[in-house]
Design an enzyme around this catalytic site. Structure first.
Site, PDB file in Angstrom:
ATOM      1  N   GLN B 348       0.856  -1.169   0.000  1.00  0.00           N
ATOM      2  CA  GLN B 348       0.000   0.000   0.000  1.00  0.00           C
ATOM      3  C   GLN B 348       0.892   1.217   0.000  1.00  0.00           C
ATOM      4  O   GLN B 348       2.006   1.174   0.537  1.00  0.00           O
ATOM      5  CB  GLN B 348      -0.905  -0.015   1.223  1.00  0.00           C
ATOM      6  N   THR B 520       1.048  -2.120   7.453  1.00  0.00           N
ATOM      7  CA  THR B 520       1.073  -3.583   7.501  1.00  0.00           C
ATOM      8  C   THR B 520       0.112  -4.161   6.450  1.00  0.00           C
ATOM      9  O   THR B 520      -0.145  -5.352   6.420  1.00  0.00           O
ATOM     10  CB  THR B 520       0.752  -4.042   8.935  1.00  0.00           C
ATOM     11  N   HIS B 521      -0.404  -3.283   5.592  1.00  0.00           N
ATOM     12  CA  HIS B 521      -1.402  -3.730   4.618  1.00  0.00           C
ATOM     13  C   HIS B 521      -0.760  -4.347   3.385  1.00  0.00           C
ATOM     14  O   HIS B 521      -0.795  -3.792   2.298  1.00  0.00           O
ATOM     15  CB  HIS B 521      -2.310  -2.568   4.240  1.00  0.00           C
ATOM     16  N   LEU B 522      -0.182  -5.503   3.592  1.00  0.00           N
ATOM     17  CA  LEU B 522       0.368  -6.281   2.491  1.00  0.00           C
ATOM     18  C   LEU B 522      -0.770  -7.095   1.886  1.00  0.00           C
ATOM     19  O   LEU B 522      -1.696  -7.488   2.589  1.00  0.00           O
ATOM     20  CB  LEU B 522       1.457  -7.217   3.023  1.00  0.00           C
TER      21      LEU B 522
END
Lengths: 455, 594
Positions: B348, B520-522
């Site tokens: 992101q 942490t938005h993988l």
């Protein structure tokens, strides 16, 4: 899981020199689960289930289960000044339990407090209340214990009370003086009621439910001063401390009793332990957890209607009405009132500056009977240790209130408790740092992590 | 061979986060026996959220108490295929969770529905701008599901999470001042929007003034006490700001622990085994059917848990890792441009802009809600014309003031250029902490042929297994998108009356730097779709190759979203569960026939 029941008072028994201190402490506090009934003989399944229900209503599991132990296998300790006694194993194990009991022997133990070998039970066993139980209920209960509960070989520790205090024969005198005979008790239960629902409620509350064991004051000789609603207004007028919690009045007092609770409020409270007016804590959390939540709606309504029919013992109370003065002061940033600053810092996030909190998650303090109780110990205790609103079947979330014992001095606790007792129309007397010190000193040892809820 | 073999169950669920908890709940409701395996510790509000000990910023945000133990397993990272990857040894750019609740315990609570156009992005871009608009090397794809398919499940997730928000349209009727660009909903949010904090309110007014369409961010931080459809309860948010990285002591941030597990733990059909680290999904000799999973229990025993159905619902990259380790689906080969597992790995594209104000303006940055705030979507999804701009993707922009706590504030210090120590630092911090507002451009990251996940040929984890390797870098399309959207923020900060502004923009040619927290938005790596050549999972998140394996998570996103992923993950979990319950269980096998 609590480690043991705690002594809360000391008293001498008549002239016999036998201390019965602490025997009032019979509120269930173990969090044991009643197991599903084991396979039973053909034709008795219904009776086993009925007996299980009676066991729930009587909350046998509470005392007859050690912390983390098998339900009914005994071992919960009751610490008395002269030694410790342990609840017996009541699984049908022939050697260590009640497997050899005939139904008559079982009935005598439950209702009259006499063991199979003829020795007297300590009145930690609420046989003065159980004396009221019907033969049908006792029969079902017996069938349940014999057929629906698995025998567990568990030899419970022997009492540590030294001779000569360990002699049980003086208890015969206590039983004769204070415990009703089955005949008398049942005759009293047969007294006329306005409707059958009230009669059922009276039976459940005065009999198997043994509510008075905690909620009725005890005499110096440790018997409950009233065993039924026919014995005067001291019945269920609020009891002495149990594990440091003060059981409130279940009568119609406006401020400190159930005067402002409706029948539906009570039913809901007994079912899920949390209503718009407050949440269960202390011993009541457990009473709801393994007792009342399992009762039918009909029985809960019967209990509630019966309790609602009890006139106040204290007739001097003015009706509680909400008073916004202190809430308004807090809203405008005025924390000059005694304890106000501590309240805002440590309590208001959940209970709000207006004391209305967020029921049924966080209970209100405004108008809450526990808060206004003449004896402030419960409020002091919960501020010091916090407590847990346990999950029930219909309300699967538990909520934990943190304790403030490590963070607030006796003075600060006294200030904030006094604030809570005074604000929002509550008009209870302030407390002193000495009150807090006394409660703090008597606190039960902290429970381990095993008792923490998992949500 | 495993040394311990357990009794077979109907379903084994790998991972105790949102996806796992949702699937476990749905499957037990369908009468299935379910074992949930979670490699981390069991966690609860009572233990991990015990007030006041739990709100320890050092322990939570800097020592990463409820996050993955990187000394046992991690990933390796490199920017491009010609480099040698190195292990990610310290938490920085992204923070994968560990323990019961997973990312659902440490998250903030921003709870979005996916924009409809994002689900059909390839179709939409082709339709609006022509196929040539898609840059060479960009794997732009559709999800294979539409907003209308997912709407009931977005709705269900919001009701379970106790989400606070303000709708714009319900059943086509304008009902409030919610997001002008948001699709119509079948029902309102279960709780009203959280109140604006002051900085967010300034942002709202200014955004309105310059013609944008600000709205209250949907937040799974309860704005009031709430009881969800499972009968479990939440407390109300008190804006303390201890959300991200913490178990919420107020029971007000939705988590699997608070919102689902209380209704599961007492179910005799459900068993949770914490500290159970899954090594692989076992397949039969045909490699088309899973027989169960092998895991290490807390004592280090290797255990085989047979199951009819395997739900892979760990964090995004763990799901991809497990598929690669287990041989589920064909691994992606970027050279041949074949294979699907590891393909379309995305991140992101988040940058932060800071505005400073006069000392008479108090922004109270210590207050906050993890999920709340004010956003505008004028430059997100297909809400604006990309034609003249020449890039694909977009960003919502928001003030999502999640409570800037002491250590974080000290690390920020003052505006760029101020020293990070000494009296100048102190003065700058004092002068600015109370008088600044931070806002994010929370943008998309597209999928590219040379950005992918595979097994590292060099590095192994503590279990002797090859680590997962990330090959990732920022691309021109995404950098230009970021620069454009951030330039629009300047209009807002001006209208806010900022005395100084630092526009957080990506620089042309900028490389991915793992040392600084980004998000942490993988996502992606095992994506859903209609074509098994370009997706590892069908539209029901079922493996194309092993039909009794469903892989639930952000791994299914074909490209990065501008929104936080949890709302979409939860909706996909309910969507997948619905089709497992209504179709798969009656007749196990592929739900999509080719």
């Amino acid at each position: 899981m609590r480690q043991r029941k705690r002594v809360t008072a000391a008293a001498l028994f008549g002239g016999l020199g036998i201390s019965l201190a602490g025997l009032s402490a019979i509120v269930p506090t173990a969090h044991a689960q009643v197991p599903a009934p084991a396979a039973s003989a053909p034709g008795t399944t219904g009776l086993v289930a009925q007996g299980e229900y009676v066991a729930r209503a009587s909350d046998c599991v509470a005392c007859h289960t050690a912390p983390g132990g098998t339900p009914f296998a005994g071992g919960l300790s009751f610490a008395l000044p002269m030694g410790t006694i342990y609840a017996p194993n009541i699984t049908p194990d022939a050697q260590t339990g009640i497997g050899k009991y005939t139904e008559a022997e079982f009935a005598r133990a439950v209702r009259e407090g006499v063991r199979r070998d003829g020795a007297s039970l300590y009145p930690a066993m609420p046989f003065p209340s159980y004396a009221r139980m019907t033969d049908a209920d006792i029969h079902a209960l017996y069938v349940y214990f014999m057929q629906g509960v698995k025998p567990v070989a568990n030899t419970v520790k022997a009492s540590t009370i030294p001779w000569p205090l360990s002699m049980r024969w003086p208890l015969i005198g206590w039983r004769m003086m204070f415990a009703p005979s089955v005949k008398d008790a049942q005759a009293k239960s047969a007294r006329p009621f306005a409707d059958p629902v009230l009669a059922r409620g009276a039976y459940l509350v005065e009999g198997p439910g043994h509510c008075g064991a905690c909620h009725t004051p005890r005499a110096i000789t440790m018997q409950e001063v009233a065993l039924t609603s026919a014995d005067g207004t001291r019945f269920l007028a609020g009891g002495g401390a149990v594990d440091g919690w003060i059981p409130t009045s279940l009568r119609g007092e406006n401020r400190t009793g159930l005067g402002r609770w409706s029948e539906d409020d009570l039913v809901e409270f007994l079912k899920v332990g949390r209503i718009r007016r407050g949440s269960a804590f202390g011993g009541m959390s457990d009473a709801v957890g393994h007792g009342t939540q399992h009762l039918t709606d009909e029985d809960l309504h019967a209990i509630a209607r019966y309790l609602k029919a009890l006139p106040p013992d204290d007739t001097t109370q003015t009706p509680w009405t909400y008073d916004a003065t202190l809430a308004t002061a807090l809203h405008s940033g005025d924390v000059s009132a005694r304890g106000a600053r501590t309240y805002v810092d440590s309590c208001a996030a959940c209970h709000r500056t207006d004391g209305q909190a967020y029921p049924t998650v966080f209970p209100p303090l405004a108008g809450n009977p526990v808060v206004m109780d003449k004896v402030p110990d419960s409020l002091i205790h919960i501020v010091l240790t916090g407590d847990i609103l346990r999950a029930t079947h219909d309300a699967p979330s538990a909520f934990v209130m943190p304790g403030f014992a490590d963070r607030l001095s006796d003075e600060k606790v006294a200030d904030v408790v006094s604030f809570i007792r005074k604000a929002w129309g509550n008009n209870a007397a302030p407390v002193t740092a000495q009150d807090v010190a006394r409660v703090r000193k008597a606190l039960p040892k902290a429970e381990g992590d095993a008792a923490l809820p998992l949500n | 061979m495993a040394s311990i073999k357990m009794k077979s169950v109907d379903a084994v669920v790998i991972g105790g986060g949102w996806a796992g908890a949702i699937l476990a709940k749905e499957l037990t409701e369908a009468g299935q026996s379910v074992v949930m395996l979670e490699r981390g510790a069991d966690r609860s509000t009572a233990s991990d959220g015990a007030y006041p000990g739990s709100i320890d910023e050092l322990q939570a945000n800097f020592r990463h108490k409820i996050f993955q133990n990187l000394s046992k397993s991690s990933v390796t990272i490199r920017n491009s295929s010609d480099q040698t990857a190195l292990p990610y040894r310290q938490m920085a750019a992204f923070l994968p969770g560990e323990g019961v609740g997973g990312a659902g315990l440490h998250w903030s609570g921003v709870h979005f529905r996916m924009p409809p156009d994002d689900l059909i992005m390839r179709t939409k871009v082709k339709e609006k701008y022509g196929e040539k608009f898609i840059p060479e090397g960009m794997n732009l794809q559709d999800y294979g599901v539409t907003y209308d398919d997912l709407e009931p499940f977005f709705d269900k997730a919001e009701k379970v999470f106790g989400t606070s928000g303000e709708a714009y349209t319900v059943n086509g009727q304008v009902v409030g001042k919610g997001n002008f660009f948001a699709p119509s909903r079948s029902d309102n949010f279960p709780l009203p929007a959280l109140k604006d904090v002051y900085g967010a309110n300034m942002f709202r007014k200014a955004a309105e003034e310059v013609g944008f369409h600000p709205y209250a961010m949907p937040a799974a931080n309860a704005s009031a006490q709430y009881t969800n459809p499972y009968g479990v309860q939440m407390g109300p948010c008190n804006f303390c700001g201890y959300c991200s990285g913490y178990a919420c002591y107020m029971y007000s941030k939705a988590s699997p622990n608070v919102n689902i597990l209380p209704a599961l733990r007492n179910d005799p059909k459900f068993e949770l085994r914490a500290e159970s680290h899954v090594l692989r999904v076992e397949l039969d000799s045909t490699k088309t059917k899973a027989t169960g999973v092998t895991y290490l229990d807390r004592k280090g025993n290797e255990v085989f848990q047979p199951a009819e159905l395997v739900i892979v619902s760990a964090f995004q990259f763990h799901n991809v890792h497990l598929m690669l380790l287990s041989g589920i689906g064909k691994p992606y080969d970027p050279v041949a441009n074949e294979g699907v597992v590891g393909r379309n790995f995305v991140y992101q594209n988040v940058t932060t802009t800071t505005a400073w104000f006069d000392k008479s303006v108090y922004t109270n940055q210590f207050i906050g809600t993890g999920g709340g705030g004010v956003a505008f979507d004028d430059f997100n999804s297909e809400n604006f014309d990309h034609g003249p701009l020449g890039f694909i993707g977009g960003s919502p922009v928001w003030v999502n003031q999640a409570g800037i706590k002491g250590i974080a504030a000290a690390k920020i210090g003052g505006p760029p250029g101020t020293p990070h120590w000494g009296s100048a630092w102190k003065k700058a911090m004092v002068d600015t902490y109370q008088h600044s507002v931070r806002m994010d451009a929370h943008g998309t990251n597209m999928a590219y042929r040379d950005v992918y996940l595979d097994l590292d040929p060099t590095w192994k984890d503590a279990y002797g297994l090859p680590m997962l390797r990330m090959t990732f870098d920022w691309k021109d399309n995404d950098i230009r998108m970021n620069r454009y959207v951030v330039s629009q923020i300047a209009k807002v900060t001006k209208a806010m009356g900022a005395t100084d502004v630092h526009l957080g923009q990506r620089q042309p040619g900028e490389h991915f730097d793992t040392r600084f927290y980004q998000t942490t938005h993988l996502a992606g790596g095992a994506v859903m779709g209609d074509d098994p050549k370009t997706s590892a999972l069908n539209r029901y998140l079922q493996s194309w190759d092993v039909s009794n394996v469903f892989v639930i998570g952000a791994n299914a996103f074909p490209q990065g979203t501008g929104y936080n992923p949890t709302g979409m993950v939860a909706a996909l979990a309910y969507w997948s569960a619905h089709h497992i319950r209504t179709t798969y269980l009656k007749n196990p096998g592929p739900l999509v026939q080719l």
